[in-house]
Design an enzyme around this catalytic site. Structure first.
Site, PDB file in Angstrom:
ATOM      1  N   ALA A 128       0.818  -1.217   0.000  1.00 21.35           N
ATOM      2  CA  ALA A 128       0.000   0.000   0.000  1.00 21.35           C
ATOM      3  C   ALA A 128       0.851   1.265   0.000  1.00 21.35           C
ATOM      4  CB  ALA A 128      -0.918  -0.011   1.216  1.00 21.35           C
ATOM      5  N   ASN A 196       1.475  -2.110   8.164  1.00 29.35           N
ATOM      6  CA  ASN A 196       2.460  -2.931   7.459  1.00 29.35           C
ATOM      7  C   ASN A 196       3.389  -2.057   6.628  1.00 29.35           C
ATOM      8  OD1 ASN A 196       1.623  -5.872   7.880  1.00 29.35           O
ATOM      9  ND2 ASN A 196      -0.303  -4.860   7.409  1.00 29.35           N
ATOM     10  N   HIS A 226      -0.502   8.130   3.326  1.00 27.45           N
ATOM     11  CA  HIS A 226       0.852   7.935   3.851  1.00 27.45           C
ATOM     12  C   HIS A 226       1.777   8.963   3.193  1.00 27.45           C
ATOM     13  CE1 HIS A 226      -0.679   4.112   5.272  1.00 27.45           C
ATOM     14  NE2 HIS A 226      -0.964   3.751   4.045  1.00 27.45           N
TER      15      HIS A 226
HETATM   16  N1  LIG Z   1       1.912  -4.837   2.987  1.00 24.22           N
HETATM   17  C1  LIG Z   1       0.919  -3.962   2.841  1.00 24.22           C
HETATM   18  O1  LIG Z   1       1.103  -2.867   2.292  1.00 24.22           O
HETATM   19  C2  LIG Z   1      -0.425  -4.298   3.366  1.00 24.22           C
HETATM   20  C3  LIG Z   1      -0.635  -5.448   4.071  1.00 24.22           C
HETATM   21  N2  LIG Z   1      -1.867  -5.776   4.535  1.00 24.22           N
HETATM   22  C4  LIG Z   1      -1.998  -7.014   5.310  1.00 24.22           C
HETATM   23  O2  LIG Z   1      -2.327  -8.074   4.429  1.00 24.22           O
HETATM   24  C5  LIG Z   1      -3.020  -9.097   5.139  1.00 24.22           C
HETATM   25  C6  LIG Z   1      -4.280  -9.485   4.381  1.00 24.22           C
HETATM   26  O3  LIG Z   1      -5.109  -8.353   4.243  1.00 24.22           O
HETATM   27  P1  LIG Z   1      -6.609  -8.465   3.689  1.00 24.22           P
HETATM   28  O4  LIG Z   1      -6.662  -9.357   2.510  1.00 24.22           O
HETATM   29  O5  LIG Z   1      -7.140  -7.084   3.586  1.00 24.22           O
HETATM   30  O6  LIG Z   1      -7.314  -9.185   4.926  1.00 24.22           O
HETATM   31  P2  LIG Z   1      -8.722  -9.952   4.943  1.00 24.22           P
HETATM   32  O7  LIG Z   1      -9.147  -9.986   6.357  1.00 24.22           O
HETATM   33  O8  LIG Z   1      -9.634  -9.375   3.912  1.00 24.22           O
HETATM   34  O9  LIG Z   1      -8.319 -11.413   4.453  1.00 24.22           O
HETATM   35  C7  LIG Z   1      -7.572 -12.329   5.220  1.00 24.22           C
HETATM   36  C8  LIG Z   1      -8.058 -13.706   4.859  1.00 24.22           C
HETATM   37  O10 LIG Z   1      -7.256 -14.682   5.530  1.00 24.22           O
HETATM   38  C9  LIG Z   1      -8.118 -15.747   5.887  1.00 24.22           C
HETATM   39  N3  LIG Z   1      -7.504 -16.577   6.930  1.00 24.22           N
HETATM   40  C10 LIG Z   1      -7.448 -16.359   8.256  1.00 24.22           C
HETATM   41  N4  LIG Z   1      -6.836 -17.395   8.869  1.00 24.22           N
HETATM   42  C11 LIG Z   1      -6.495 -18.275   7.891  1.00 24.22           C
HETATM   43  C12 LIG Z   1      -5.865 -19.534   7.893  1.00 24.22           C
HETATM   44  N5  LIG Z   1      -5.440 -20.100   9.022  1.00 24.22           N
HETATM   45  N6  LIG Z   1      -5.682 -20.173   6.713  1.00 24.22           N
HETATM   46  C13 LIG Z   1      -6.094 -19.617   5.551  1.00 24.22           C
HETATM   47  N7  LIG Z   1      -6.725 -18.407   5.485  1.00 24.22           N
HETATM   48  C14 LIG Z   1      -6.918 -17.756   6.647  1.00 24.22           C
HETATM   49  C15 LIG Z   1      -9.393 -15.061   6.344  1.00 24.22           C
HETATM   50  O11 LIG Z   1     -10.485 -15.965   6.341  1.00 24.22           O
HETATM   51  C16 LIG Z   1      -9.526 -13.974   5.286  1.00 24.22           C
HETATM   52  O12 LIG Z   1     -10.264 -14.440   4.168  1.00 24.22           O
HETATM   53  C17 LIG Z   1      -3.311  -8.529   6.531  1.00 24.22           C
HETATM   54  O13 LIG Z   1      -2.366  -9.032   7.462  1.00 24.22           O
HETATM   55  C18 LIG Z   1      -3.111  -7.037   6.349  1.00 24.22           C
HETATM   56  O14 LIG Z   1      -2.732  -6.395   7.547  1.00 24.22           O
HETATM   57  C19 LIG Z   1      -2.949  -4.991   4.249  1.00 24.22           C
HETATM   58  C20 LIG Z   1      -2.788  -3.851   3.531  1.00 24.22           C
HETATM   59  C21 LIG Z   1      -1.518  -3.369   3.084  1.00 24.22           C
HETATM   60  O1  LIG Z   2      -0.140  -0.888   5.818  1.00 22.30           O
HETATM   61  C1  LIG Z   2      -1.258  -1.404   5.950  1.00 22.30           C
HETATM   62  O2  LIG Z   2      -1.441  -2.426   6.626  1.00 22.30           O
HETATM   63  C2  LIG Z   2      -2.456  -0.873   5.250  1.00 22.30           C
HETATM   64  C3  LIG Z   2      -2.394   0.509   4.862  1.00 22.30           C
HETATM   65  O3  LIG Z   2      -1.854   1.363   5.524  1.00 22.30           O
HETATM   66  C4  LIG Z   2      -3.065   0.882   3.626  1.00 22.30           C
HETATM   67  O4  LIG Z   2      -3.697   0.018   2.982  1.00 22.30           O
HETATM   68  O5  LIG Z   2      -2.946   2.046   3.209  1.00 22.30           O
END
Ligand SMILES: NC(=O)C1=CN([C@@H]2O[C@H](COP(=O)(O)OP(=O)(O)OC[C@H]3O[C@@H](n4cnc5c(N)ncnc54)[C@H](O)[C@@H]3O)[C@@H](O)[C@H]2O)C=CC1
Ligand SMILES: O=C([O-])CC(=O)C(=O)O
Length: 274
Positions: A128, A196, A226
């Protein structure tokens, strides 16, 4: 299947089919040069059956620890609590793991050593954020300081441990409130599902203890904003990004696109940007 260079197709597995994972699965199913979606791991298979049935080439549904057998690249898109269970089996088998819950990497940094010892790799997408190519380049020289200010709408911060533990009421805010100022390492602990980006920035640059972060709850914004300022011996730069939240208000829409862009580079003939 092999391509024109005689390389076999890279098999990709996805752990977690939430806001980020489903978009990556769809992109792979629609076709990314040299890559194929081979497997997914989900928490509740029944919930995802209709989505999986709708894909042109439905992948296998496996447990988290089987993904590294079924794929060359395992993409982690689950809550950070599952990071180790996803990344460890993959890198132990010498595979690549793409990590989006990068905040969780700080408490599991031995996974980097494990990957190194077994010929695996850990890839952190820009996610992001913006401009990690420039931060990487500046880090080849000397970076003097990295500062980041994040402003999020209330829904993008609700439930963060720092807010809960300090009993901060953000629901009735009328003006921006500075919630936190400290290092990226502390930010990742207090805001694991919201910051993150701060950890990715820190790993690209001067590390989690020298990357300084402010976090604001801001009822006047509708996007996750950000702003980064870097002072280095090669350049000074400021960058900002205003992310449209996805169906998960904590997650910007661009995050999945960043992973798709990273996957495209794995076999692309023309690669642009570091
Ligand atoms: N690096 C970056 O810039 C960013 C990272 N993130 C992170 O990415 C990750 C995913 O974000 P989203 O897709 O928005 O979250 P989300 O909550 O929409 O999806 C997560 C999925 O993982 C599944 N899950 C949970 N436990 C599980 C398991 N044991 N086995 C398989 N699946 C499982 C859930 O059922 C859900 O479908 C989060 O940790 C979030 O903080 C989010 C935004 C930006
Ligand atoms: O870093 C994250 O986990 C999510 C975040 O800030 C964004 O999606 O802008």
């Amino acid at each position: 299947m092999t391509d024109q260079r005689g390389q076999s197709e890279l098999r990709v597995a996805i752990a977690g089919l939430g806001s980020i994972g489903t978009k990556i699965a769809t992109a792979l199913d629609h076709g990314i040069e040299g890559l194929a979606l081979s497997a997914v791991a989900v928490r509740d298979p029944a919930k995802h059956q209709a989505f999986l049935d709708g894909l042109n080439r439905p992948p296998q549904v496996l447990s988290l620890d089987q993904l590294g057998d079924a794929a060359d690249i395992v993409v982690e898109c689950a809550p950070s609590s599952q990071l180790r269970a996803i990344v460890e089996p993959a890198v132990k088998r010498g595979k690549a793991a793409v990590v989006v819950s990068v905040g969780g990497l700080l408490d599991n940094f031995d996974l980097v050593d494990l990957a190194r010892a077994n010929g695996g790799r850990i890839l952190v997408p820009t996610g992001a954020l913006i401009g990690l190519d420039a931060v990487n380049a500046a880090a080849v020289g000397t970076i003097h300081s990295v500062k980041m200010v994040t402003r999020k709408p209330i829904d993008g911060l609700k439930g963060a441990p720092f807010i809960v533990q300090n009993n901060i009421d953000i629901d009735n805010l009328r003006e921006p409130l500075k919630l936190f100022e400290g290092t990226a390492r502390e930010a990742a602990k207090g805001f694991p599902a919201n910051l993150n980006v701060a950890v990715a920035l820190s790993l690209a640059g001067v590390g989690p203890d020298r990357t300084m972060v402010q976090i604001w709850a801001d009822p006047t914004v509708t996007r996750n904003v950000h702003r980064i300022e870097v002072e280095a011996d090669s350049a000074r730069f400021s960058m900002s990004i205003e992310n449209i939240p996805s169906d998960n208000p904590k997650t910007g829409l661009i995050t999945a696109l960043s992973v798709i862009a990273l996957l495209r580079k794995q076999r692309a003939t023309l690669c642009v940007g570091t």
